[in-house]
Motif scaffolding. Structure first.
Motif, PDB file in Angstrom:
ATOM      1  N   ILE A  14      -8.235  10.550  -2.148  1.00  0.00           N
ATOM      2  CA  ILE A  14      -7.723   9.174  -2.223  1.00  0.00           C
ATOM      3  C   ILE A  14      -6.805   8.986  -1.025  1.00  0.00           C
ATOM      4  O   ILE A  14      -5.769   9.653  -0.917  1.00  0.00           O
ATOM      5  CB  ILE A  14      -6.964   8.919  -3.540  1.00  0.00           C
ATOM      6  N   VAL A  57      -6.951   4.196 -14.161  1.00  0.00           N
ATOM      7  CA  VAL A  57      -5.563   3.994 -13.750  1.00  0.00           C
ATOM      8  C   VAL A  57      -4.773   3.395 -14.903  1.00  0.00           C
ATOM      9  O   VAL A  57      -5.332   2.748 -15.791  1.00  0.00           O
ATOM     10  CB  VAL A  57      -5.435   3.077 -12.509  1.00  0.00           C
ATOM     11  N   TRP A  65      -3.754  12.091  -4.626  1.00  0.00           N
ATOM     12  CA  TRP A  65      -2.967  11.183  -5.455  1.00  0.00           C
ATOM     13  C   TRP A  65      -2.498  11.937  -6.689  1.00  0.00           C
ATOM     14  O   TRP A  65      -3.254  12.204  -7.612  1.00  0.00           O
ATOM     15  CB  TRP A  65      -3.785   9.956  -5.835  1.00  0.00           C
ATOM     16  N   PHE A  81      -5.669  -4.338  -7.926  1.00  0.00           N
ATOM     17  CA  PHE A  81      -5.509  -2.922  -7.592  1.00  0.00           C
ATOM     18  C   PHE A  81      -6.330  -2.678  -6.328  1.00  0.00           C
ATOM     19  O   PHE A  81      -7.515  -2.997  -6.276  1.00  0.00           O
ATOM     20  CB  PHE A  81      -6.026  -2.077  -8.754  1.00  0.00           C
ATOM     21  N   LYS A  82      -5.682  -2.127  -5.315  1.00  0.00           N
ATOM     22  CA  LYS A  82      -6.367  -1.805  -4.061  1.00  0.00           C
ATOM     23  C   LYS A  82      -6.500  -0.291  -3.953  1.00  0.00           C
ATOM     24  O   LYS A  82      -5.581   0.437  -4.298  1.00  0.00           O
ATOM     25  CB  LYS A  82      -5.580  -2.348  -2.873  1.00  0.00           C
ATOM     26  N   LEU A  83      -7.653   0.155  -3.494  1.00  0.00           N
ATOM     27  CA  LEU A  83      -7.935   1.588  -3.418  1.00  0.00           C
ATOM     28  C   LEU A  83      -8.761   1.880  -2.179  1.00  0.00           C
ATOM     29  O   LEU A  83      -9.645   1.097  -1.809  1.00  0.00           O
ATOM     30  CB  LEU A  83      -8.716   2.042  -4.665  1.00  0.00           C
ATOM     31  N   THR A  88     -13.245   0.952   0.740  1.00  0.00           N
ATOM     32  CA  THR A  88     -12.130   0.117   0.316  1.00  0.00           C
ATOM     33  C   THR A  88     -12.548  -0.798  -0.830  1.00  0.00           C
ATOM     34  O   THR A  88     -13.640  -1.366  -0.806  1.00  0.00           O
ATOM     35  CB  THR A  88     -11.642  -0.734   1.506  1.00  0.00           C
ATOM     36  N   GLN A 101      -2.560   6.949 -11.194  1.00  0.00           N
ATOM     37  CA  GLN A 101      -3.909   7.447 -11.460  1.00  0.00           C
ATOM     38  C   GLN A 101      -3.896   8.146 -12.813  1.00  0.00           C
ATOM     39  O   GLN A 101      -2.911   8.757 -13.201  1.00  0.00           O
ATOM     40  CB  GLN A 101      -4.407   8.344 -10.320  1.00  0.00           C
ATOM     41  N   HIS A 140     -10.753   5.427  -0.636  1.00  0.00           N
ATOM     42  CA  HIS A 140     -11.078   6.857  -0.786  1.00  0.00           C
ATOM     43  C   HIS A 140     -12.080   7.265   0.280  1.00  0.00           C
ATOM     44  O   HIS A 140     -12.721   6.427   0.912  1.00  0.00           O
ATOM     45  CB  HIS A 140     -11.619   7.159  -2.196  1.00  0.00           C
ATOM     46  N   ASP A 200      -5.298   5.934   0.081  1.00  0.00           N
ATOM     47  CA  ASP A 200      -4.152   5.100  -0.281  1.00  0.00           C
ATOM     48  C   ASP A 200      -4.525   4.184  -1.432  1.00  0.00           C
ATOM     49  O   ASP A 200      -5.692   3.985  -1.731  1.00  0.00           O
ATOM     50  CB  ASP A 200      -3.622   4.306   0.918  1.00  0.00           C
ATOM     51  N   ALA A 201      -3.487   3.649  -2.065  1.00  0.00           N
ATOM     52  CA  ALA A 201      -3.655   2.709  -3.170  1.00  0.00           C
ATOM     53  C   ALA A 201      -2.576   1.649  -3.038  1.00  0.00           C
ATOM     54  O   ALA A 201      -1.545   1.872  -2.408  1.00  0.00           O
ATOM     55  CB  ALA A 201      -3.549   3.434  -4.508  1.00  0.00           C
ATOM     56  N   ASN A 207       0.851  -1.191   0.000  1.00  0.00           N
ATOM     57  CA  ASN A 207       0.000   0.000   0.000  1.00  0.00           C
ATOM     58  C   ASN A 207       0.880   1.232   0.000  1.00  0.00           C
ATOM     59  O   ASN A 207       1.965   1.216   0.569  1.00  0.00           O
ATOM     60  CB  ASN A 207      -0.880   0.062   1.245  1.00  0.00           C
TER      61      ASN A 207
END
Length: 160
Positions: free
Chosen positions: A146, A76, A38, A61-63, A113, A136, A65, A148-149, A30
């Motif tokens: 955002i 992305v 972002w 892909f983990k996001l 999430t 992004q 917001h 984290d990613a 992460n």
């Protein structure tokens, strides 16, 4: 009585930690975004070493917001380079909300999430080290709200 409570508390923490482990996870990284912004320059990257190219993996892909994110989607760019191969870049769009505005992700407080597939049942072309990167690709730079990613790579081979 206090020892009993301490034992119950310790067992609860131990169960939580052990249940969070996934033996098939190769990478789970992460990147926290400064001030929940972002920027194009804040690529999320990770390096993995593939020892057997015949073994399939899935890449996600983990996001995360906040509720104040102003779009129902996100674009992305996903990049793979290494292993003696040419760099590959692909653009993805993910729907984050329903037409009525309801978020698709799992919510906790003000954060939502998502874990979304990039490549499923993917085989790397050759053994070697690979760098995976996500950037992004929205018009806004920085993309606000955002938190984290990240990137998650899971082996599809059953471990014994």
């Amino acid at each position: 009585m206090n020892n009993f409570r301490a034992l119950i508390f310790f067992c609860g923490i131990l169960v939580t930690l052990l249940s969070g482990c996934d033996a098939n996870t190769i990478v789970d990284s992460n990147r926290s975004m400064p001030a929940r912004n972002w920027n194009y320059a804040n690529k999320v990257t990770t390096v993995i070493e593939i020892k057997d190219a015949a073994k399939p993996v899935s890449i996600y892909f983990k996001l995360r917001h906040t509720n104040d994110y102003k779009y129902a989607n996100i674009f992305v760019l996903f990049e793979i380079k290494g292993g003696g191969q040419k760099k590959q870049t692909r653009r993805y769009e993910y729907k984050l909300a329903q037409p009525d505005g309801q978020w698709n992700g799992s919510g906790s407080g003000n954060l939502y999430t998502y874990v979304m597939p990039l490549l499923t049942n993917y085989r790397f072309p050759a053994a070697g080290k690979y760098e995976l990167a996500i950037e992004q690709n929205m018009r806004d730079n920085p993309l606000k709200e955002i938190s984290d990613a990240g990137i998650k790579v899971v082996s599809l081979e059953q471990r014994k």
